[in-house]
Design an enzyme around this catalytic site. Structure first.
Site, mmCIF file in Angstrom:
data_model
loop_
_atom_site.group_PDB
_atom_site.id
_atom_site.type_symbol
_atom_site.label_atom_id
_atom_site.label_comp_id
_atom_site.label_asym_id
_atom_site.label_seq_id
_atom_site.Cartn_x
_atom_site.Cartn_y
_atom_site.Cartn_z
ATOM 1 N N GLU A 107 13.032 13.214 -4.920
ATOM 2 C CA GLU A 107 12.640 11.691 -5.131
ATOM 3 C C GLU A 107 13.242 11.553 -6.557
ATOM 4 O OE1 GLU A 107 9.896 9.654 -2.130
ATOM 5 O OE2 GLU A 107 9.205 11.380 -2.480
ATOM 6 N N ALA A 126 2.148 6.794 4.315
ATOM 7 C CA ALA A 126 3.197 7.451 3.388
ATOM 8 C C ALA A 126 4.354 7.934 3.915
ATOM 9 C CB ALA A 126 2.346 8.506 2.624
ATOM 10 N N ASP A 141 -11.872 -1.940 -3.299
ATOM 11 C CA ASP A 141 -13.505 -1.729 -3.614
ATOM 12 C C ASP A 141 -13.860 -0.922 -4.232
ATOM 13 O OD1 ASP A 141 -12.560 -3.623 -1.414
ATOM 14 O OD2 ASP A 141 -13.993 -2.788 0.187
ATOM 15 N N GLY A 184 7.689 9.392 2.181
ATOM 16 C CA GLY A 184 8.724 10.066 1.471
ATOM 17 C C GLY A 184 8.017 11.675 1.543
ATOM 18 N N GLY A 185 6.819 11.883 1.257
ATOM 19 C CA GLY A 185 6.265 13.228 1.311
ATOM 20 C C GLY A 185 5.268 13.586 0.159
ATOM 21 N N ILE A 216 -6.317 10.440 3.414
ATOM 22 C CA ILE A 216 -6.189 11.770 3.105
ATOM 23 C C ILE A 216 -7.186 12.433 2.223
ATOM 24 C CG2 ILE A 216 -4.501 13.525 2.181
ATOM 25 C CD1 ILE A 216 -2.277 11.917 3.683
ATOM 26 N N LEU A 219 -0.304 12.059 -3.116
ATOM 27 C CA LEU A 219 -0.856 12.834 -1.732
ATOM 28 C C LEU A 219 -1.046 14.232 -2.481
ATOM 29 C CD1 LEU A 219 1.626 12.133 1.202
ATOM 30 C CD2 LEU A 219 -0.535 11.073 0.551
ATOM 31 N N ARG A 222 3.702 6.925 -12.177
ATOM 32 C CA ARG A 222 3.594 7.724 -11.357
ATOM 33 C C ARG A 222 4.691 8.612 -10.964
ATOM 34 N NH1 ARG A 222 2.855 8.623 -5.514
ATOM 35 N NH2 ARG A 222 3.247 6.437 -5.455
ATOM 36 N N SER A 266 -11.088 7.064 4.855
ATOM 37 C CA SER A 266 -10.611 8.010 5.695
ATOM 38 C C SER A 266 -9.206 8.079 5.565
ATOM 39 C CB SER A 266 -11.158 7.504 7.152
ATOM 40 O OG SER A 266 -10.641 6.312 7.423
ATOM 41 N N HIS A 301 6.872 -0.502 -6.550
ATOM 42 C CA HIS A 301 7.939 0.305 -5.912
ATOM 43 C C HIS A 301 9.155 -0.839 -5.636
ATOM 44 C CE1 HIS A 301 10.018 2.793 -2.976
ATOM 45 N NE2 HIS A 301 9.157 3.679 -3.042
ATOM 46 N N HIS A 309 2.560 -1.114 -5.269
ATOM 47 C CA HIS A 309 2.619 0.204 -4.504
ATOM 48 C C HIS A 309 1.620 1.064 -4.659
ATOM 49 C CE1 HIS A 309 4.618 3.154 -1.830
ATOM 50 N NE2 HIS A 309 4.219 3.913 -2.925
ATOM 51 N N ARG A 344 10.539 5.163 -11.515
ATOM 52 C CA ARG A 344 10.417 4.175 -10.564
ATOM 53 C C ARG A 344 10.298 2.848 -11.356
ATOM 54 N NH1 ARG A 344 6.149 5.404 -5.950
ATOM 55 N NH2 ARG A 344 7.767 6.673 -5.264
HETATM 56 P P1 FAD Z 1 -6.226 5.610 1.187
HETATM 57 O O1 FAD Z 1 -5.231 6.392 1.991
HETATM 58 O O2 FAD Z 1 -5.796 4.192 0.771
HETATM 59 O O3 FAD Z 1 -7.572 5.553 2.020
HETATM 60 C C1 FAD Z 1 -8.830 4.773 1.647
HETATM 61 C C2 FAD Z 1 -9.906 4.669 2.800
HETATM 62 O O4 FAD Z 1 -10.950 4.083 2.016
HETATM 63 C C3 FAD Z 1 -9.251 3.883 3.940
HETATM 64 O O5 FAD Z 1 -9.715 4.641 5.066
HETATM 65 C C4 FAD Z 1 -10.044 2.612 3.455
HETATM 66 O O6 FAD Z 1 -10.205 1.911 4.981
HETATM 67 C C5 FAD Z 1 -11.252 3.060 3.035
HETATM 68 N N1 FAD Z 1 -12.031 2.093 2.297
HETATM 69 C C6 FAD Z 1 -11.656 1.279 1.266
HETATM 70 N N2 FAD Z 1 -12.595 0.620 0.781
HETATM 71 C C7 FAD Z 1 -13.941 0.751 1.521
HETATM 72 C C8 FAD Z 1 -15.233 0.429 1.569
HETATM 73 N N3 FAD Z 1 -15.576 -0.762 0.708
HETATM 74 N N4 FAD Z 1 -15.835 1.061 2.523
HETATM 75 C C9 FAD Z 1 -15.544 1.978 3.419
HETATM 76 N N5 FAD Z 1 -14.252 2.258 3.311
HETATM 77 C C10 FAD Z 1 -13.392 1.900 2.442
HETATM 78 N N6 FAD Z 1 2.261 8.790 -2.150
HETATM 79 C C11 FAD Z 1 2.871 10.215 -2.032
HETATM 80 O O7 FAD Z 1 2.619 10.840 -2.602
HETATM 81 N N7 FAD Z 1 4.040 10.249 -1.072
HETATM 82 C C12 FAD Z 1 4.354 9.328 -0.204
HETATM 83 O O8 FAD Z 1 5.596 9.439 0.409
HETATM 84 C C13 FAD Z 1 3.784 8.175 -0.577
HETATM 85 N N8 FAD Z 1 4.138 7.083 0.405
HETATM 86 C C14 FAD Z 1 3.642 5.862 0.451
HETATM 87 C C15 FAD Z 1 4.068 4.710 1.272
HETATM 88 C C16 FAD Z 1 3.339 3.473 1.230
HETATM 89 C C17 FAD Z 1 3.766 2.640 2.342
HETATM 90 C C18 FAD Z 1 2.080 3.627 0.441
HETATM 91 C C19 FAD Z 1 1.247 2.231 0.547
HETATM 92 C C20 FAD Z 1 1.861 4.459 -0.325
HETATM 93 C C21 FAD Z 1 2.255 5.850 -0.420
HETATM 94 N N9 FAD Z 1 2.234 6.802 -1.214
HETATM 95 C C22 FAD Z 1 2.599 7.865 -1.126
HETATM 96 C C23 FAD Z 1 0.779 6.806 -1.877
HETATM 97 C C24 FAD Z 1 -0.290 7.242 -1.336
HETATM 98 O O9 FAD Z 1 -0.192 7.174 0.120
HETATM 99 C C25 FAD Z 1 -1.662 7.028 -1.700
HETATM 100 O O10 FAD Z 1 -2.003 7.124 -3.005
HETATM 101 C C26 FAD Z 1 -2.815 8.031 -0.949
HETATM 102 O O11 FAD Z 1 -2.396 8.062 0.302
HETATM 103 C C27 FAD Z 1 -4.141 7.531 -1.301
HETATM 104 O O12 FAD Z 1 -4.893 8.524 -0.368
HETATM 105 P P2 FAD Z 1 -6.463 7.856 -0.431
HETATM 106 O O13 FAD Z 1 -6.964 8.912 0.514
HETATM 107 O O14 FAD Z 1 -6.892 8.169 -1.969
HETATM 108 O O15 FAD Z 1 -6.615 6.411 -0.092
HETATM 109 C C1 SIN Z 2 8.250 6.976 -1.006
HETATM 110 O O1 SIN Z 2 8.541 7.415 -0.036
HETATM 111 O O2 SIN Z 2 9.118 5.998 -1.742
HETATM 112 C C2 SIN Z 2 6.941 6.755 -1.866
HETATM 113 C C3 SIN Z 2 6.705 7.830 -2.374
HETATM 114 C C4 SIN Z 2 5.593 7.640 -3.096
HETATM 115 O O3 SIN Z 2 5.103 6.415 -3.470
HETATM 116 O O4 SIN Z 2 5.313 8.818 -4.011
#
Ligand code: FAD
Ligand code: SIN
Length: 535
Positions: free
Chosen positions: A120, A50, A214, A52-53, A15, A386, A380, A13, A235, A345, A284
């Site tokens: 960025e 997340a 996982d 930065g954006g 994005i 995102l 990346r 769950s 990062h 990161h 980065r």
């Molecule tokens: P996630 O958002 O990690 O979601 C994974 C989901 O899967 C979670 O709900 C988790 O609980 C669930 N899950 C995992 N394993 C299992 C399982 N076995 N069974 C059931 N559920 C499970 N990227 C950008 O582009 N811009 C940014 O500004 C940015 N800032 C960031 C800041 C931080 C602090 C971090 C950590 C990352 C940032 N990133 C950013 C990277 C970006 O946020 C992530 O790459 C992106 O949100 C990943 O989304 P996702 O939906 O693929 O995974």
């Molecule tokens: C950040 O806000 O520095 C993270 C941005 C990203 O991981 O894309």
């Protein structure tokens, strides 16, 4: 074991998962509905944090173009980004941003109602949408979680861990779930893994506690092809304090450097000039290595970020979350230097997919950080993640429009399911201790700088831990399932890092410091329990 069926199952769950579920639900033929499974509470994810954006090449941004975004992404990607993938994602960003607005997602705007765009590292123009200043992920997650909760076509299972896929003859038929010590087999011909990243494999990470890799391990066990597993992004600027609750380090967004903050040592010396002409806004991997070297050479636990040049008013408006978090630690970022250090990161590798999310297993799709579409290559570009999550979630749903998601019959998986009927003992009296050891091993030996000797040390240690899980399907706790996945994924990273005898993007080997002449993805698949590299 309880058995159910759904027209589509989305796992995760963040994005990628939320938006996939919403877009798939918009399709017509879903007699059994959509199931959204998530292993803690809805919305808990990397996405939520997340900052930065999100990149968007907006049609009315005259300063930007798809060509410019492609060029920046390729430069950062160290020869492994794929042109067609970048082009597709970039071209579709404007459309998908507009679609997100229909689900209640909003981005910051100026007084005329136009989106405010930031910059960025390694972006040549301002093209990054943000929300709530520095709370982009949180704002997007809240909106998408609300949309999912209000959608009667989507069933939500919280606190439910997907543990393995039901695959026969390279066709995915569903998933086995672990819910409070009970198991459930859910059948579907459409399973979307959106399980995110693996930062928790490392001692220092910006990723919250659930990022245990996982999805990579589940897909590997099921026989899917995985790509570029050696490419972990570090990062440069995590706040140099450990967070007890999330077992991670709070991020100080690159956008702070984008707005003018400078890296320096404790005496205020701005050292980035010694590392790259773009200084703080170099790619980065270069900034992370620079910070690491400064810390190692001066034997200090952190370097500093000086954001005072941005000014108090702007800092509070643009970075309210960062300002507040630092203040909790006694740091007023309008006056004080911020102690920062690199942390794991993001993961560029993952389950190999095309732009429609298709994996090498029929009926299994992967979206978001768990996938490897070819967008990021070896490094990346900030805020492209995102964008990849939302464009690919949109696209997988478009693709499924032409598929028959109608009622399905159970294939015979009795033998696989019977493994979960047995009695089980914990594999260790202290799972947490092994987890911590693994995190140390990965940080020390498979981190920002690697070499053959250290990778081999890590390999030997991880093999020893993996033996504990040999031939064990049913485990005693959720933490044991996570640990098994962490070890499996660590093994894939180490083996891929050993195989790549060059330095490229985020993969830096001190024993092979040069980039090779040929840029090739590394592809792996499991065969009879062994890792096979696919040529
Ligand atoms: P996630 O958002 O990690 O979601 C994974 C989901 O899967 C979670 O709900 C988790 O609980 C669930 N899950 C995992 N394993 C299992 C399982 N076995 N069974 C059931 N559920 C499970 N990227 C950008 O582009 N811009 C940014 O500004 C940015 N800032 C960031 C800041 C931080 C602090 C971090 C950590 C990352 C940032 N990133 C950013 C990277 C970006 O946020 C992530 O790459 C992106 O949100 C990943 O989304 P996702 O939906 O693929 O995974
Ligand atoms: C950040 O806000 O520095 C993270 C941005 C990203 O991981 O894309």
């Amino acid at each position: 074991m309880k058995q159910t069926k759904y027209s589509a199952i989305v796992i995760g769950s963040g994005i990628a998962g939320l938006y996939s579920a919403l877009k798939i639900e918009q399709q017509l033929n879903l007699p059994d509905g959509v199931l959204l499974v998530t292993k803690s509470k809805l919305g808990e994810s990397n996405s939520y944090y997340a900052q930065g954006g999100m990149v968007a090449v907006l049609k009315d941004n005259k300063n930007d173009s798809v060509e410019s975004h492609i060029s920046d992404t390729i430069k950062a990607g160290a020869g492994l980004s794929e042109l067609e993938t970048i082009k597709f994602i970039s071209e579709n960003s404007d459309k998908v941003v507009k679609d997100l607005l229909t689900f209640g997602v909003e981005f910051d705007r100026d007084e005329n109602g136009n989106f405010t765009l930031t910059k960025e590292a390694a972006h040549s123009v301002n093209r990054i949408l943000h929300s709530g200043g520095d709370a982009t992920g949180r704002q997007m997650e809240i909106a998408l979680c609300n949309a999912v909760k209000n959608n009667p076509g989507i069933t939500i299972y919280e606190n439910t861990t997907a543990i393995d896929l039901l695959v026969k003859d390279n066709n995915c038929h569903g998933v086995i779930l672990y819910i409070n010590n009970e198991y459930q087999a859910v059948y579907s011909h459409t399973v979307i893994l959106a399980t995110g990243g693996l930062g928790q494999l490392y001692k220092y990470t910006t990723n919250p506690i659930g990022a245990t890799g996982d999805g990579f391990a589940i897909a590997y066990r099921a026989g899917a092809v995985l790509q570029d597993m050696e490419f972990v992004q570090f990062h440069p600027t995590a706040l140099a304090f450990d967070d007890e609750k999330n077992h991670n380090r709070f991020l100080i967004s690159e956008a702070v450097r984008g707005e003018g903050a400078k890296l320096c040592d404790k005496n205020g010396y701005e050292y980035m000039i010694n590392y790259h002409p773009l200084k703080e806004l170099a790619p980065r991997d270069i900034v992370a290595r620079a910070n690491f070297c400064q810390m190692r050479d001066n034997k200090v636990p952190n370097v500093f970020l000086n954001a005072t040049v941005i000014g108090k008013e702007k800092l509070l408006k643009r970075f309210p979350t960062i300002s507040e978090k630092c203040l909790e630690k006694g740091i007023d970022i309008s006056k004080d230097l911020i102690p920062v250090a690199p942390a794991a990161h993001y993961f560029m590798g993952g389950i190999k997919t095309n732009i429609k999310g298709e994996t090498s297993i029929n009926g299994l799709y992967a979206v978001g950080e768990v996938s490897s579409t070819g967008l990021h290559g070896g490094n990346r570009l900030a805020s492209n993640s995102l964008l990849e999550c939302v464009v690919c979630a949109y696209e997988v749903a478009q693709y499924l429009k032409n598929k028959d998601l109608s009622r399905i019959s159970n294939n015979n998986f009795d033998e696989s399911l019977s493994k979960y009927d047995t009695q089980t003992q914990p594999i260790s009296s202290d799972t947490n201790k092994i987890k911590k050891e693994l995190q140390n091993i990965m940080w020390e030996n498979v981190g920002i700088f690697r070499n053959g000797k250290n990778l081999q040390i890590a390999d030997d240690k991880v093999q020893n831990f993996l033996h504990l899980f040999e031939n064990k399907y049913k485990l005693a706790t959720k933490e044991e399932y996570e640990l098994k996945n962490m070890l499996t994924t660590a093994n894939l990273i180490i083996k891929s890092a050993l195989k790549r005898k060059e330095s490229r993007g985020s993969h830096y080997r001190t024993d092979y410091p040069e980039i090779g002449n040929i840029s090739e993805h590394s592809l792996i698949i499991q065969n009879k329990g062994e890792i096979n590299f696919v040529k």
